[in-house]
Design a protein around this motif. Structure first.
Motif, PDB file in Angstrom:
ATOM      1  N   HIS A 355       0.836  -1.207   0.000  1.00  0.00           N
ATOM      2  CA  HIS A 355       0.000   0.000   0.000  1.00  0.00           C
ATOM      3  C   HIS A 355       0.875   1.263   0.000  1.00  0.00           C
ATOM      4  CE1 HIS A 355      -3.623   2.376   1.232  1.00  0.00           C
ATOM      5  NE2 HIS A 355      -2.683   3.151   1.763  1.00  0.00           N
ATOM      6  N   HIS A 359       1.797   4.609  -2.793  1.00  0.00           N
ATOM      7  CA  HIS A 359       1.938   6.063  -2.579  1.00  0.00           C
ATOM      8  C   HIS A 359       3.315   6.536  -3.060  1.00  0.00           C
ATOM      9  CE1 HIS A 359      -1.811   6.622  -0.512  1.00  0.00           C
ATOM     10  NE2 HIS A 359      -1.500   5.851   0.521  1.00  0.00           N
ATOM     11  N   GLU A 383      -5.271   7.486  -2.703  1.00  0.00           N
ATOM     12  CA  GLU A 383      -5.578   6.119  -2.257  1.00  0.00           C
ATOM     13  C   GLU A 383      -5.871   5.190  -3.436  1.00  0.00           C
ATOM     14  OE1 GLU A 383      -4.910   5.150   0.754  1.00  0.00           O
ATOM     15  OE2 GLU A 383      -4.511   7.197   1.422  1.00  0.00           O
ATOM     16  N   SER A 386      -2.478   3.688  -4.042  1.00  0.00           N
ATOM     17  CA  SER A 386      -2.020   2.699  -3.060  1.00  0.00           C
ATOM     18  C   SER A 386      -2.905   1.451  -3.053  1.00  0.00           C
ATOM     19  CB  SER A 386      -1.992   3.332  -1.671  1.00  0.00           C
ATOM     20  OG  SER A 386      -3.240   3.902  -1.358  1.00  0.00           O
TER      21      SER A 386
HETATM   22 ZN    ZN Z   1      -2.916   5.246   1.978  1.00  0.00          ZN
END
Ligand code: ZN
Length: 568
Positions: A355, A359, A383, A386
Motif C-alpha cells: 500500500h 503512494h 488512495e 495505493s
Molecule cells: Zn494510503
C-alpha cells in the motif's frame, strides 16, 4: 522577490516560526504582477518544498525514535507552531496570486483550489481551529492511553489483537469485551470533548457562510466533482449491494467455524483454524522479496523501490520507542518518498508495505511536475494509487518471486478480498454517521448520537450477532479517530477502493493495459480533475448500486475460486 531561500531543508531543521514567516513575508512584500506571477509562484513552490521536506524530516526522526527529546521538540514545533501559521500565510499568498488576474490554463485546477481556500478563509476561524487541534490532542492522549487488564497483564488496545485472533473463543470474547469496555468507560469524557468540537465546527461553517459543517467540509476538502447527495447515493448503494455480500462472507465464516452465530469476537480468527501466515523472518528478507515482487510487476517501479532501499528511505522494522502505524511521506526537495512502518513478520505487513509503495510510486511518477501543488492529489486519487497496488502486486506473492506457497498466496488473497468487502459498510457507516451529526440538528445531543450510530450500524453491518452488546457496538464510534480528529475524511477510501477494483478487474484480462493506465494516471499528479485522473487509470467514480454490483460480484466469484482450491 526574496533574495535567497535556504539552500536545503536541513537549514530549516531548527528554524522557529518567526524565522520561517520571514520567507513568507518576503514573498508577500514582493507582490506579483500579471507578468511576474509565474516566476513568483515558482519561488513560492520552492519555499513550500523546503518547508515541507524539513517538516517530513522532523516527522521521520521523531516517529523513528519517540524517546529522542530533541527530535520530539523539533517535530512538535513543526506541527503546533509552523504548520498552522503557515496555512494562514499560504491563504494570503494565494489571494495575492489571484489578484494578478492570472488564468494560465495549465494551472486552472490549482487556481480553482486557491479561489475556494481564499473564499472560505476567515480570520476568526483561526483560533477555533487551534482550539479544535487542542481537543484532538486531548482525544488522542485519552485514546492512546487506554489499557486493559487481562490475567494480571496490562495490555494496550493494539496488544489485544493476537488474543482476538486466538482459536480459543472464550479468550477472544474476553479480549473483545475488554477492548470495547476501555472505550465505553470513558464515554462521558469523550462525549464532552466531542460536544465542544461539534459546536466549534458548526461555528466555523457559519462564519464562512455555510449552513453546516458538512457543506464547509466539502468546500475545504476541494470536493469539486461530487456532492453530499452523491455520497448519500453511495451509502444507499452499499446497503443494497455490499451489505448482503458481507453477510454472505460472515455466513461462510459461521459455517467454517461451526458456530451458531458469528459474534463480534469471531471476526479476526482464521475460519479454517490455520496458523497465521509468516511471510518473512527479517527486514532484509522483507525488502529483498518486495523488490523482486515490484520488479516482476514492472521494471521501472521495481527500480524505484530498489532506489529507496539503497538510499535508506525505508524504515520498516518494529523496534522499541518507534511510533505505531505506517505512512509514506514525500521529500519534495530531493524528490523521493520515504516509508515508515512497524513490520513484525505478519501478513498485514505485506499489505501495508505494498500500500505505502503505491503512494511512493505516485510520488516518483508525479515528481516531474513543475509546482509542488501539481505533484499532489486529493486522497481519492492518492488512495487509488495505493489500493490499486495492493491488488496489482498480489499475483506475484507466491514463490519463487514472493513470500508464499501457492496455497498460502491464495489464502492471503482471499483474506485481502474479504477485507475489501468488509471495509465498504464500515466506511458507509462512519460517513453516514457524520452526515447525520452535522445536518440533523440533533448532533449536539450525546444520547441521540449514540442512538443514531446504532441505527446506522445495523443498517450497514449485517450477519454478525450483536444481541446484548449495544454498549460495545456504540463504543466503536468513539474508537474511530477520524470522527474526532479528521471529520469527513473517510469516504475517500470507499471511492478509491471501488476505483482500485476497476483497475484490478482490467488487470485480470489485460495486465499490461491496466498497469500502463495506472502509471499514466500517477504521472499526471494533480494536474487533472478527479474524474479525469480516474479515467486515465481506466476507472470512474462509483456512487451507484449497479457499478458496485458488478465489482462486488467479481470479488465474490474470485473468493469462491480461491476457497474452492484451498479448502478441502
Ligand atoms: Zn494510503
Amino acid at each position: 522577490m526574496p533574495s535567497s531561500l535556504p539552500n536545503s531543508p536541513a537549514e530549516l531543521a531548527d528554524a522557529t516560526w518567526p524565522e520561517i514567516a520571514a520567507y513568507y513575508d518576503a514573498l508577500a512584500s514582493s507582490a506579483p504582477t500579471r507578468e511576474s506571477a509565474r516566476a513568483w509562484l515558482l519561488q513560492w513552490s520552492l519555499l513550500e518544498e523546503l518547508v515541507s521536506e524539513a517538516s517530513s524530516q522532523a516527522l521521520i526522526a521523531y516517529t523513528g525514535n519517540t524517546g529522542d527529546a530533541e527530535a520530539e521538540t523539533r517535530y512538535l514545533r513543526f506541527v503546533t507552531a509552523i504548520q498552522p501559521n503557515a496555512e494562514a500565510r499560504q491563504t494570503g499568498l494565494a489571494k495575492l496570486l489571484i489578484g494578478t488576474g492570472i488564468d494560465d490554463a495549465d494551472i486552472a485546477l490549482l487556481l480553482r483550489e486557491f479561489h475556494t481556500s481564499v473564499a472560505i478563509f476567515r480570520d476568526a476561524n483561526v483560533t477555533r481551529f487551534a482550539r479544535i487541534e487542542e481537543l484532538s490532542a486531548a482525544y488522542q492522549k485519552m485514546a492512546g492511553g487506554l489499557s486493559v487488564d487481562i490475567d494480571g497483564q496490562t495490555l494496550t488496545i493494539p496488544q489485544l489483537q493476537p488474543l482476538l485472533e486466538s482459536d480459543d473463543r472464550v479468550a477472544r470474547e474476553r479480549a473483545f469485551r475488554a477492548g470495547a469496555d476501555a472505550y465505553w468507560s470513558h464515554r462521558d469524557e469523550m462525549a464532552d470533548l466531542f460536544d465542544t468540537m461539534y459546536a466549534l465546527r458548526q461555528e466555523v461553517a457559519r462564519e464562512s457562510g455555510f449552513a453546516d459543517f458538512q457543506a464547509f467540509a466539502f468546500a475545504s476538502k476541494h470536493r469539486f466533482d461530487y456532492s453530499p447527495d452523491d455520497v448519500a447515493r453511495f451509502h444507499d448503494a452499499v446497503a443494497e449491494v455490499v451489505t448482503p455480500a458481507v453477510a454472505r462472507v460472515h455466513a461462510y465464516r459461521r459455517e467454517r467455524l461451526g458456530v451458531e452465530a458469528v459474534r463480534p469476537w469471531d471476526l479476526a480468527v482464521d475460519p479454517d483454524g490455520l496458523a497465521p501466515l509468516r511471510p518473512f523472518k527479517d527486514v532484509t528478507e522483507f525488502v529483498a522479496t518486495s523488490t523482486r515482487i515490484f520488479s516482476a510487476l514492472d521494471t521501472e517501479l521495481g527500480g524505484r523501490f530498489a532506489d529507496m532501499a539503497r538510499d535508506e528511505l525505508l524504515d520498516l522494522e518494529s523496534r522499541p520507542k518507534k511510533a505505531p502505524g505506517g505512512y509514506c511521506t514525500t521529500l519534495h526537495h530531493r524528490k523521493q518518498p520515504f516509508v515508515f512502518m512497524n513490520a513484525v513478520g505478519v501478513s498485514d505487513d505485506v499489505t501495508t508495505l505494498v500500500h505505502e509503495a503505491g503512494h511512493c510510486f505516485h510520488a516518483y511518477l508525479a515528481s516531474h511536475q513543475e509546482l509542488i501543488w501539481q505533484r499532489g492529489t486529493g486522497s481519492e486519487a492518492a488512495e487509488l494509487a495505493s489500493m490499486s497496488m495492493e491488488l496489482l502486486a498480489a499475483p506475484y506473492f507466491a514463490k519463487p518471486v514472493g513470500y508464499y506457497t501457492p496455497d498460502q498466496a491464495r489464502r492471503a488473497q482471499a483474506a485481502h478480498l474479504e477485507d475489501v468487502l468488509l471495509a465498504l459498510p464500515h466506511i458507509a457507516s462512519v460517513d453516514a454517521f457524520q452526515r447525520w451529526i452535522y445536518t440533523s440538528g440533533e448532533g449536539h445531543d450525546r444520547d441521540a448520537r449514540d442512538a443514531a450510530w446504532l441505527r446506522l450500524r445495523s443498517r450497514f453491518e449485517q450477519g454478525v450477532d450483536w444481541s446484548g452488546l449495544d454498549n460495545e457496538r456504540t463504543a466503536r464510534w468513539y474508537r474511530q479517530l477520524h470522527i474526532f480528529e479528521l471529520p469527513f475524511y473517510y469516504i475517500e477510501y470507499g471511492i478509491a477502493q471501488l476505483g482500485a477494483l476497476q483497475v484490478w478487474k482490467r488487470s485480470l484480462t489485460d495486465p499490461d493495459g491496466a498497469l500502463a493506465g495506472y502509471k499514466a494516471a500517477l504521472r499526471l499528479g494533480g494536474t487533472r480533475s478527479l474524474p479525469a485522473l480516474y479515467s486515465a487509470a481506466g476507472a470512474r467514480l462509483i456512487f451507484d448500486a449497479d457499478g458496485m454490483r458488478e465489482l462486488v460480484g467479481l470479488v465474490e466469484e474470485r473468493l469462491e475460486m480461491l476457497r474452492g482450491s484451498t479448502v478441502s
